[in-house]
Every structure is written in structure tokens, then in C-alpha cells.
Design an enzyme around this catalytic site. Structure first.
Site, mmCIF file in Angstrom:
data_model
loop_
_atom_site.group_PDB
_atom_site.id
_atom_site.type_symbol
_atom_site.label_atom_id
_atom_site.label_comp_id
_atom_site.label_asym_id
_atom_site.label_seq_id
_atom_site.Cartn_x
_atom_site.Cartn_y
_atom_site.Cartn_z
ATOM 1 N N ASP A 100 0.830 -1.197 0.000
ATOM 2 C CA ASP A 100 0.000 0.000 0.000
ATOM 3 C C ASP A 100 0.867 1.251 0.000
ATOM 4 O OD1 ASP A 100 -2.255 1.684 0.409
ATOM 5 O OD2 ASP A 100 -1.857 1.684 2.563
ATOM 6 N N GLY B 236 -10.872 9.101 -4.182
ATOM 7 C CA GLY B 236 -11.546 8.785 -2.927
ATOM 8 C C GLY B 236 -12.251 9.984 -2.327
ATOM 9 N N CYS C 264 -10.004 12.028 -0.248
ATOM 10 C CA CYS C 264 -8.694 12.264 -0.858
ATOM 11 C C CYS C 264 -8.633 13.639 -1.518
ATOM 12 C CB CYS C 264 -8.406 11.173 -1.892
ATOM 13 S SG CYS C 264 -6.779 11.301 -2.657
ATOM 14 N N GLY D 267 -13.903 6.774 -5.726
ATOM 15 C CA GLY D 267 -14.966 7.396 -6.493
ATOM 16 C C GLY D 267 -16.272 6.637 -6.535
ATOM 17 N N MET E 204 -6.157 8.455 4.727
ATOM 18 C CA MET E 204 -4.928 8.041 5.389
ATOM 19 C C MET E 204 -3.765 8.985 5.106
ATOM 20 S SD MET E 204 -6.087 5.804 7.196
ATOM 21 C CE MET E 204 -4.539 5.751 8.069
ATOM 22 N N ARG F 174 2.305 19.150 13.919
ATOM 23 C CA ARG F 174 1.772 19.557 12.618
ATOM 24 C C ARG F 174 2.823 20.288 11.777
ATOM 25 N NH1 ARG F 174 -3.482 20.391 10.680
ATOM 26 N NH2 ARG F 174 -4.270 19.751 12.714
#
Length: 342
Positions: free
Chosen positions: A117, A172, A175, A210, A258, A272
Site C-alpha cells: 500500500d 476517494g 482524498c 470514487g 490516510m 503539525r
């Protein structure tokens, strides 16, 4: 310049049907050594597929993909939980230094179905990991690799050792890759092109991104996909990971990409300011109920789609289906629109 289309840009054309009952139409298929009742995989995201979700997906007729954002020991325990529950699932690894260690530990636990992945799968890191895994395990494991978006990537990943490729970049619902990087290919055309290459290379295709409905699943299969992966379709279901949030009288669960900043901060324990720009978003979705009910409805929708094109099995769909390109008005016409009328 070639035009590229996504699912809402195309429509499937009905055919003369000999179907007497859609329940007679088979949606069963096989991925690796796992037989499943529907060609649906729950996404390897930490707010979608944990160990309980993987078990629920298998029992509902699909298959789950455990995410890779855990320690090796946690991943092994999660997989063992799935196996001890009488289920099977995919397990995910990345392309970092610990990926092969993770794969070896999971294989020792009994895992035989892996997903390598990475956001941009057509890369030297993917090639290295694929080749090492194939050299280490031989043909004793089934390897999905992705994500990719071009026919050239399909050919390369197949040559590097993949059995199946995961197709889709930037599509996605969580995404933002296309917004942040400008890269990605609209899904329907992407699938048509990649599935033709996959046929030549002898590998299977998972459409990932999608997909918002059973109709989109049928379109993905018509484009040549063998399976689909979904996140948002399952987000908020009872078996997905994460605590319930109660707000304004409604119960929610968190759903996030993710590559979102929130996900990177949680898993990397960094500030951050130290993180790269996120390529995903975080949101919350209302609770949906059980995975079994979602799968039941999706299966029924797929069977209905098959009946309209006279496909008796999943393998018929890409052969018998025909499609056209529609305008925005055509797409709007094909959705329930009475509530928008004055």
C-alpha cells in the site's frame, strides 16, 4: 487532447434480458484463494477496516483489508483475531524498512493475502518491495499492489510480481491528491485503460476510489474491474473502528483519509509543523447500521444492474455492457430530482 470520464459522466445502456429473477444472477468470485459472495473489499483505512470490520465483511460475503498503521505485533494480533473468528482477510504492508519484517511476521501467523500500500504505486519503492516479497515468499502468497492510474504502471507492477493491481489516484471521497498535487485520472476512463493493460499482463484489477453507489460498482465492473474497494460506503457502520460521537441528537463516527494531516499526526506522533502537506481530509459521518445490511443492499443493486444488461455472472459484465457519455443534465435526470423542483 483525450477526454477522461468518471462514473457520473457515463451511463450503461439496457439490453434485452432473459433474466427471470435477479436473485438467480451470481455475484460470486474468487480473489487469491478466497471465495467471496460479492466483489467488494473494505478499504485498508484506520477508520474503515479493523479486526471486527474484517470479520464482519467476510461473514457478510465480502472481504476486508486490514490497514497497515499499527505495530507489527498489533497487526499479527489483529490477523489472528480474524482467523480465530473463522474469517479471512487481506493484510497491508507499506514500502518502508519494516515492511518485509511485517510481511514475514504476518505470514508466520497464517496470512497469505497481502496488499502493498502506497499512494503512488508506480515507483522504485514499490518495485523494490514487490520484488523482495516475491523473492522471499515465491508463489505462496497473493499480492495486491497499488495505487496506480496508468496502463504503463499496470504492466510494470505485473512484471515486478503483482497478482492484482489497485487502480485509482485522487478519486476517494476523503482524498485531496488532485487538489494538492494536480495528479490523478478520472476513474471510469482510468479503469478502461488499465483493465485492458491488466488483461494483457494477466493480472486482476481492484477499482479503488470514487464509488458512491451500487450503480458505480456496476460501472466499474463494466469498465473491466474484477473487484472494487470502498471506504465511504462503509464509513460509520457499526463494525468500523473508532468511538461514536454524539452531536445534536445524532451519533457519528470519524472518517478520514490516510494521507490527511490528522492521520499522519496520530500515527507518526509528530507536530503539525513537521508534517508534509496532507492529501486527505477528516470528517464525521452518521452511523449507518451493520455491514451485513450494506452488503445486502449493494449485492441487490449489482444483481439489478446485471439483469438490465443480461449478464448471468460477474465475468459477463465487461463483455456484454455498453455505455455512452452524458451531459450534466443527463446525469441530473438520472437521479431522484423531485425534491429540487419548485
Amino acid at each position: 487532447m483525450k477526454k477522461y470520464y468518471t462514473f457520473s459522466d457515463v451511463f450503461l445502456i439496457p439490453k434485452m434480458s432473459e433474466c427471470r429473477s435477479r436473485s438467480e444472477l451470481s455475484t460470486e468470485t474468487k480473489i487469491g484463494n478466497i471465495t467471496i459472495d460479492v466483489p467488494i473489499i473494505s478499504a485498508n483505512m484506520d477508520t474503515v477496516t479493523g479486526k471486527e470490520m474484517a470479520v464482519a465483511m467476510y461473514k457478510a460475503g465480502g472481504i476486508g483489508a486490514l490497514h497497515r498503521f499499527s505495530t507489527i505485533d498489533e497487526a499479527v494480533r489483529d490477523y489472528e483475531f480474524v482467523k480465530q473468528s473463522g474469517a479471512e482477510c487481506f493484510v497491508s504492508v507499506g514500502v518502508n524498512d519494516d515492511s518485509i519484517k511485517r510481511a514475514i511476521a504476518l505470514k508466520r501467523a497464517g496470512a497469505r493475502h497481502f496488499i502493498i500500500d502506497i499512494a503512488h504505486g508506480h515507483s522504485a519503492m514499490m518495485r523494490h518491495t514487490l520484488e523482495v516479497m516475491r523473492n522471499t515468499f515465491g508463489t505462496d502468497v497473493y499480492i495486491v499492489a497499488g495505487n496506480i492510474a496508468t496502463p504503463e504502471a499496470v504492466a510494470d507492477l505485473a512484471a515486478w510480481g503483482a497478482d492484482c493491481v489497485k487502480v485509482g489516484i485522487g478519486g476517494g471521497s476523503c482524498c485531496s491528491t488532485r487538489v494538492i498535487t494536480g495528479h490523478g485520472v478520472p476513474m471510469f476512463t482510468c479503469l478502461v485503460d488499465c483493465c485492458e493493460a491488466a488483461d494483457r499482463a494477466g493480472v486482476k484489477v481492484i477499482a479503488d476510489g470514487g464509488i458512491k453507489s451500487s450503480g458505480d460498482i456496476v460501472k466499474a465492473l463494466a469498465a473491466g474491474s474484477d473487484f472494487i474497494m470502498a471506504g465511504s460506503l462503509f464509513a460509520g457502520s457499526k463494525e468500523t473502528p473508532g468511538e461514536e460521537i454524539f452531536r445534536d441528537g445524532v451519533r457519528y463516527k470519524v472518517f478520514r483519509g490516510m494521507a490527511s494531516t490528522a492521520a499522519m499526526i496520530d500515527r507518526d506522533n509528530r507536530n503539525r509543523a513537521d508534517m508534509p502537506v496532507g492529501e486527505g481530509v477528516k470528517t464525521s459521518v452518521p452511523l449507518k447500521g451493520s455491514v451485513s445490511e450494506i452488503i445486502k443492499d449493494l449485492k441487490s443493486g449489482i444483481q439489478s444492474g446485471m439483469s438490465y444488461m443480461n449478464a448471468k455472472s460477474l465475468s459477463d459484465i465487461s463483455i456484454v455492457s455498453t455505455w455512452g457519455v452524458q451531459t450534466n443534465s443527463g446525469h441530473a435526470e438520472g437521479t431522484p430530482h423531485i425534491l429540487g423542483e419548485k
